[in-house]
Design a protein around this motif. Structure first.
Motif, PDB file in Angstrom:
ATOM      1  N   LEU B  67       6.794  18.719  45.634  1.00 37.86           N
ATOM      2  CA  LEU B  67       6.805  20.002  46.346  1.00 37.86           C
ATOM      3  C   LEU B  67       5.648  20.805  46.497  1.00 37.86           C
ATOM      4  CD1 LEU B  67      10.369  21.320  45.806  1.00 37.86           C
ATOM      5  CD2 LEU B  67       9.598  20.429  47.836  1.00 37.86           C
ATOM      6  N   ARG B  68       4.542  19.889  46.158  1.00 35.43           N
ATOM      7  CA  ARG B  68       3.159  20.853  46.183  1.00 35.43           C
ATOM      8  C   ARG B  68       2.698  21.523  47.549  1.00 35.43           C
ATOM      9  NH1 ARG B  68      -0.802  16.754  43.188  1.00 35.43           N
ATOM     10  NH2 ARG B  68       0.321  15.591  44.882  1.00 35.43           N
ATOM     11  N   PRO B  69       2.861  20.423  48.682  1.00 36.08           N
ATOM     12  CA  PRO B  69       2.367  21.207  49.887  1.00 36.08           C
ATOM     13  C   PRO B  69       3.261  22.281  50.403  1.00 36.08           C
ATOM     14  CG  PRO B  69       2.700  18.829  50.093  1.00 36.08           C
ATOM     15  CD  PRO B  69       3.175  19.288  48.789  1.00 36.08           C
ATOM     16  N   VAL B  70       4.578  22.540  49.879  1.00 38.16           N
ATOM     17  CA  VAL B  70       5.560  23.592  50.176  1.00 38.16           C
ATOM     18  C   VAL B  70       5.579  24.721  49.168  1.00 38.16           C
ATOM     19  CG1 VAL B  70       7.659  24.058  50.560  1.00 38.16           C
ATOM     20  CG2 VAL B  70       6.879  21.892  50.949  1.00 38.16           C
ATOM     21  N   ARG B  71       5.583  24.430  47.918  1.00 34.34           N
ATOM     22  CA  ARG B  71       5.632  25.674  47.040  1.00 34.34           C
ATOM     23  C   ARG B  71       4.610  25.373  45.874  1.00 34.34           C
ATOM     24  NH1 ARG B  71      11.891  25.305  45.903  1.00 34.34           N
ATOM     25  NH2 ARG B  71      11.644  23.621  44.168  1.00 34.34           N
ATOM     26  N   GLU B  92      18.501  21.639  39.548  1.00 37.46           N
ATOM     27  CA  GLU B  92      16.843  21.683  39.946  1.00 37.46           C
ATOM     28  C   GLU B  92      16.230  22.424  38.980  1.00 37.46           C
ATOM     29  OE1 GLU B  92      16.119  22.806  43.952  1.00 37.46           O
ATOM     30  OE2 GLU B  92      14.031  22.487  43.583  1.00 37.46           O
ATOM     31  N   THR B  93      14.839  21.734  38.798  1.00 35.82           N
ATOM     32  CA  THR B  93      14.016  22.377  37.805  1.00 35.82           C
ATOM     33  C   THR B  93      12.669  22.137  38.297  1.00 35.82           C
ATOM     34  OG1 THR B  93      13.540  22.928  35.520  1.00 35.82           O
ATOM     35  CG2 THR B  93      13.768  20.542  36.036  1.00 35.82           C
ATOM     36  N   GLU B  94      11.861  23.013  38.107  1.00 35.71           N
ATOM     37  CA  GLU B  94      10.399  23.139  38.518  1.00 35.71           C
ATOM     38  C   GLU B  94       9.271  22.791  37.655  1.00 35.71           C
ATOM     39  OE1 GLU B  94       9.769  26.809  40.986  1.00 35.71           O
ATOM     40  OE2 GLU B  94       8.913  25.608  42.560  1.00 35.71           O
ATOM     41  N   ALA B  95       8.291  22.051  38.079  1.00 32.41           N
ATOM     42  CA  ALA B  95       7.152  22.075  37.036  1.00 32.41           C
ATOM     43  C   ALA B  95       5.911  21.959  37.864  1.00 32.41           C
ATOM     44  CB  ALA B  95       7.322  20.741  36.201  1.00 32.41           C
ATOM     45  N   PHE B  96       4.722  22.606  37.054  1.00 24.08           N
ATOM     46  CA  PHE B  96       3.609  22.813  37.912  1.00 24.08           C
ATOM     47  C   PHE B  96       2.420  21.853  37.135  1.00 24.08           C
ATOM     48  CE2 PHE B  96       6.145  26.626  38.484  1.00 24.08           C
ATOM     49  CZ  PHE B  96       5.944  27.009  39.839  1.00 24.08           C
ATOM     50  N   GLY B  97       1.426  21.875  37.994  1.00 28.24           N
ATOM     51  CA  GLY B  97       0.333  21.059  37.242  1.00 28.24           C
ATOM     52  C   GLY B  97       0.031  19.775  37.739  1.00 28.24           C
ATOM     53  N   ASN B  98      -0.999  19.042  37.534  1.00 28.36           N
ATOM     54  CA  ASN B  98      -1.272  17.588  38.001  1.00 28.36           C
ATOM     55  C   ASN B  98      -0.475  16.643  37.339  1.00 28.36           C
ATOM     56  OD1 ASN B  98      -2.316  16.101  39.927  1.00 28.36           O
ATOM     57  ND2 ASN B  98      -3.979  15.176  38.413  1.00 28.36           N
ATOM     58  N   ALA B 471      27.249  13.646  68.291  1.00 29.39           N
ATOM     59  CA  ALA B 471      27.317  15.187  68.254  1.00 29.39           C
ATOM     60  C   ALA B 471      26.047  15.328  68.950  1.00 29.39           C
ATOM     61  CB  ALA B 471      27.197  15.669  66.805  1.00 29.39           C
ATOM     62  N   GLU B 472      25.893  16.639  69.520  1.00 26.36           N
ATOM     63  CA  GLU B 472      24.382  17.116  69.963  1.00 26.36           C
ATOM     64  C   GLU B 472      23.994  18.127  68.766  1.00 26.36           C
ATOM     65  OE1 GLU B 472      24.164  18.294  73.756  1.00 26.36           O
ATOM     66  OE2 GLU B 472      25.309  16.873  74.797  1.00 26.36           O
ATOM     67  N   TYR B 473      22.735  17.917  68.807  1.00 26.23           N
ATOM     68  CA  TYR B 473      22.160  18.924  67.808  1.00 26.23           C
ATOM     69  C   TYR B 473      20.476  18.938  68.029  1.00 26.23           C
ATOM     70  CZ  TYR B 473      20.770  14.285  65.981  1.00 26.23           C
ATOM     71  OH  TYR B 473      20.496  12.758  65.713  1.00 26.23           O
ATOM     72  N   GLY B 474      20.140  19.983  67.642  1.00 25.82           N
ATOM     73  CA  GLY B 474      18.589  20.387  67.923  1.00 25.82           C
ATOM     74  C   GLY B 474      17.762  19.826  66.858  1.00 25.82           C
ATOM     75  N   ASP B 475      16.730  20.437  66.786  1.00 27.52           N
ATOM     76  CA  ASP B 475      15.833  20.153  65.577  1.00 27.52           C
ATOM     77  C   ASP B 475      16.241  20.396  64.371  1.00 27.52           C
ATOM     78  OD1 ASP B 475      13.970  19.273  67.508  1.00 27.52           O
ATOM     79  OD2 ASP B 475      12.541  21.178  67.372  1.00 27.52           O
ATOM     80  N   LEU B 476      15.908  19.577  63.183  1.00 24.18           N
ATOM     81  CA  LEU B 476      16.399  19.452  62.153  1.00 24.18           C
ATOM     82  C   LEU B 476      15.712  20.851  61.186  1.00 24.18           C
ATOM     83  CD1 LEU B 476      18.070  17.227  61.129  1.00 24.18           C
ATOM     84  CD2 LEU B 476      16.276  16.616  59.872  1.00 24.18           C
ATOM     85  N   PRO B 477      16.551  21.608  60.666  1.00 22.20           N
ATOM     86  CA  PRO B 477      16.065  22.725  59.669  1.00 22.20           C
ATOM     87  C   PRO B 477      15.373  22.154  58.621  1.00 22.20           C
ATOM     88  CG  PRO B 477      18.438  22.616  59.360  1.00 22.20           C
ATOM     89  CD  PRO B 477      17.895  21.707  60.537  1.00 22.20           C
ATOM     90  N   PRO B 478      14.020  22.636  58.316  1.00 21.54           N
ATOM     91  CA  PRO B 478      13.405  22.150  57.239  1.00 21.54           C
ATOM     92  C   PRO B 478      14.083  22.587  55.757  1.00 21.54           C
ATOM     93  CG  PRO B 478      12.282  23.871  58.290  1.00 21.54           C
ATOM     94  CD  PRO B 478      13.384  23.467  59.079  1.00 21.54           C
ATOM     95  N   LEU B 479      13.647  21.586  54.803  1.00 19.68           N
ATOM     96  CA  LEU B 479      13.703  21.890  53.473  1.00 19.68           C
ATOM     97  C   LEU B 479      15.143  22.334  53.108  1.00 19.68           C
ATOM     98  CD1 LEU B 479      10.210  23.785  52.482  1.00 19.68           C
ATOM     99  CD2 LEU B 479      11.033  21.482  52.260  1.00 19.68           C
ATOM    100  N   ARG B 480      15.779  21.476  53.745  1.00 14.45           N
ATOM    101  CA  ARG B 480      17.420  21.888  53.228  1.00 14.45           C
ATOM    102  C   ARG B 480      17.918  20.519  52.463  1.00 14.45           C
ATOM    103  NH1 ARG B 480      21.024  23.879  57.552  1.00 14.45           N
ATOM    104  NH2 ARG B 480      20.354  25.871  57.762  1.00 14.45           N
TER     105      ARG B 480
END
Lengths: 182, 573
Positions: B67-71, B92-98, B471-480
């Motif tokens: 998820l680096r490009p996002v957060r 879900e859990t998060e981790a940072f760094g390379n 079904a008819e639908y528009g653009d996808l909501p991001p990051l769901r």
């Protein structure tokens, strides 16, 4: 394609990382509906016994050395029937990081290794019907003739300016297609 | 009856999760709860969950995401199934760094082993406390420190970019070692080694086994798989848009591909809140049942072949041919139907096609019953499979078996009933359960399921409402986040997606049922003779192309001291 295997053709099925779709259709060829055994085509368990390799899958890097070994193990003269889109050109995976990309990419590697390319029949389809595979095997055997000519078609691609708004362009095209009504 | 208390159960579970220390708890879709935990508290949280829910908590899979490009971080999402409460918990859990580090859950839930190693291979996430932090899926010569699923790795950068790179020093092809780890010390001197694969008459897919046998008994076995890793998650995330992925998903497996396409579409539909028209749901269910028919009949053929009963193989494949022809009439292809898009299906089943299906059902049901009834009345066959490959109910639960395999051990779990999807919420599915726990039970469960599939298709065709297919639908909501689960012919199939921008996927993680079931193989083989091994392994209906990029389970969970088949699976990659 020669007439080497006219009496009987023993087939080894080589799966180089296929999804099973072609593989069950290859088995289907030996099931009662097609039953190629009545034509002398037999599935064998070892490449050493085979005349023809029925090749499926896009060749993953992990399978690559074993695929090369198995191809080398088949005695000459031999032929390859590349079954399915993956084997013919890599299919949907052709440019993926872990995939060599079909039998032609494999042959380039064989060239680099100094191993001669076996004559090859291409049976495209995802998966091809068992009848098509059967035709491919019989073609390798010289029992039926080739119906299609090889033709290479290259289209000149003109540089076009990227449209500002793709939606607008599509809407226009749709309008034009429907004859003016939006 | 159980539906009525659904919201109550959900409320209680959400409260429990908050009490146990989740940072945030969200209900992302019906039957799915997402909780986030900091990585320091992850293990305590899961330990508390295990205490709370006991053995009904099953580790299903885990998804690592760049998820680096996002957060600016990596995330790890564990999927825990609570079948009793009909819920999926996402943790879900998060981790940072390379080289991000998160605590491993494998010591708590052994089923997490392979999924965590997969994330380590493909994303470079280190799992602290993992018992075997070694390569799992990538080919042997893959360079260290290169992670294909990270967003900065181009999807089309191949391992060898020119053919000449394959050539080793002496002009021979560079050979990778297919050898799994050396055998454990418990394998004594005098054991014979039987190498099986990667190309072997008994295997239809490239896999490599080393069997250590003592006389007729297998003492230990080792396994190297992942010959079929094709990098499809990366393809889906980079080259494709959401409506191209269903066709990719179908090519996960050529036998049960449609169930993957359905699970994928359900995941995206859940993420984007798309309501699929009822008729499309019915058509999906009908095709899923047709696929189950062909897959089960194919399995009967293979099982008979494994028993040395080739007449049975031929007869089954002859009967199956009619199913294939009807599938072709309905979808245009014998396999790999290409019927699904996000939001519905592409082709209708009109009256003409429906009558074709009904005619096929009549003849297939009749022929299948006639043949199998006579086979099952033959003592030679029944005695050959009776009390062979026993998997007790307790073991099946502990090892997390799914699908017909679990149902043959007396566990009444079936995604069609537990987490209803497609049109299964409109019809009642009779779950076939047997409790003799042996290969015979697995044959009988699949027998019942073939008959039940026939009944279901008839009922679905009768009740199918008129209406739209898409079904008819528009653009996808991001990051769901979306989760789709289906009951594949082999068991529970889970797809997890994170939507991206521009109608693309940010992340896609499919997980097939076969490897969950493979974990039970060691237990079943205990005390068995080598000659029984093929039918026991075949009795779970394993499918390697499904699993080879979507692996979940640690085969170690089933290990006893003496009989260690498939133990230390993939210890060395």
């Amino acid at each position: 394609m020669g007439t080497w295997f006219r009496r009987s053709t023993w087939v080894f099925h080589l799966n180089s990382g296929s999804c099973n779709g072609c593989d069950i259709e290859v088995l289907n060829m030996f099931a009662p509906t097609q039953d190629v055994e009545r034509l002398g085509v037999k599935l064998v368990g070892s490449p050493l016994h085979a005349d023809v390799i029925v090749f499926t899958g896009p060749v993953t890097f992990q399978a690559l050395p074993y695929v090369i070994e198995a191809l080398k193990a088949v005695p000459n003269p031999k032929a390859v029937v590349a079954c399915g889109s993956c084997a013919c050109g890599g299919g949907i995976w052709h440019d993926s990081y872990n995939v060599v990309g079909g039998i032609n990419a494999l042959y380039e590697i064989l060239d680099a290794l100094g191993i001669p390319r076996p004559p090859t029949v291409y049976v495209p389809g995802c998966p091809p019907k068992p009848e098509a595979m059967m035709y491919g095997v019989l073609l390798a055997r010289g029992m039926v003739g080739q119906r299609q000519r090889r033709e290479v078609y290259v289209e000149e691609v003109k540089e076009v300016e990227a449209p500002q708004d793709v939606r607008e362009v599509v809407a226009k095209a749709v309008k034009a297609f429907r004859g003016g009504e939006a | 009856m159980r539906r009525a208390s659904g919201s109550e159960v959900l409320g209680r579970v959400v409260e429990t999760l908050k009490r146990l220390g989740a940072e945030s708890v969200t209900v992302t879709q019906e039957g799915v709860v997402l909780s986030t935990v900091t990585k320091d508290r992850l293990r305590d949280f899961v330990r508390a969950l295990i205490r709370e829910y006991g053995e009904s908590l099953r580790h299903s899979t885990c998804m690592g995401t760049d998820l680096r490009p996002v957060r600016g971080s990596f995330s790890v999402t564990h999927v825990l199934a609570l079948d009793g409460l009909r819920l999926y918990l996402l943790v879900e859990t998060e981790a940072f760094g390379n080289r991000p580090k998160v605590p491993s859950l494998t010591p708590l839930l052994p089923a997490a082993n392979w999924a965590e190693r997969e994330a380590r291979d493909l994303l470079g996430i280190e799992f602290e406390g993992h018992p075997e932090p070694v390569k799992l899926i990538l080919p042997d010569p893959w360079p260290e420190g290169v992670f294909p699923l990270r967003k900065d790795y181009p999807y089309n950068k191949k391992l060898y970019e020119t053919p000449a790179q394959v050539r080793g020093v002496r002009g021979e092809p560079r050979f990778f070692s297919a050898k799994p780890s050396p055998p454990s010390e418990s394998v004594r001197e005098g054991c014979a080694l039987i190498p099986v694969g990667p190309y072997h008459p008994a295997l239809h897919e490239p896999e490599y086994y080393e069997l250590y046998v003592e006389g007729e008994r297998i003492v230990e076995a080792r396994y190297r798989g992942f010959f079929v890793h094709r990098g499809m998650e990366k393809l889906a995330e980079s080259r494709m848009t959401i409506n191209q992925v269903p066709f990719l998903a179908e090519r996960i497996c050529g036998i049960c591909g449609y169930t993957h396409a359905c699970a994928y579409c359900q995941a995206v539909e859940a993420a984007a809140r798309i309501e699929v028209p009822e008729r499309a749901l019915y058509i999906r269910s009908i095709l899923l049942e047709i696929e189950r028919l062909h897959s089960h009949i194919l399995w009967f053929g293979v099982a008979f072949h494994m028993l040395g009963f080739d007449t049975g193989f031929m007869a089954m494949w002859r009967i199956r041919e009619e199913v294939m022809r009807v599938a072709e009439a309905l979808t245009g292809n014998r396999k790999t139907y290409g019927m699904n898009l996000v939001g519905g299906v592409r082709r209708d089943i009109d009256e003409g096609k429906a009558s074709l299906v009904l005619r096929m059902l009549e003849s297939v049901e009749g022929e299948f019953r006639r043949f199998c009834d006579s086979v099952l009345s033959m003592r030679e066959v029944v005695e050959r499979v009776k009390e062979v490959g026993v998997l007790t109910r307790e073991d099946a639960r502990r090892l997390g078996a799914v699908g017909p395999h679990a149902r043959a051990s007396g566990l009444g779990i079936d995604v069609r009933v537990d987490h209803p999807y497609a049109a299964y919420r409109f019809v009642d599915v009779n779950v076939a359960v047997r409790d003799s726990c042996d290969v015979l039970a697995r044959i009988l469960v699949r027998y019942d399921e073939v008959i039940e599939s026939v009944r279901l298709i008839r009922e679905l065709l009768k009740n199918m409402p008129k209406g739209e297919l898409m079904a008819e639908y528009g653009d996808l909501p991001p990051l769901r986040v979306g989760l789709g689960a289906t009951e594949a012919p082999r068991g529970e199939d889970i797809h997890l997606v994170i939507t991206g921008r521009g109608n693309k996927l940010y992340r896609w993680r499919p997980r097939a049922p076969s490897y969950v079931n493979l974990a039970t193989v060691p237990t079943m083989l205990e005390g068995e003779r080598l000659a029984n091994a093929p039918i026991i392994i075949a009795s779970i209906d394993p499918c390697f192309s499904c699993t080879d990029h979507v692996v979940v389970v640690d085969l170690r969970t089933g290990v006893r001291r003496r009989m260690n088949l498939l133990r230390n699976a993939l210890t060395r990659g």
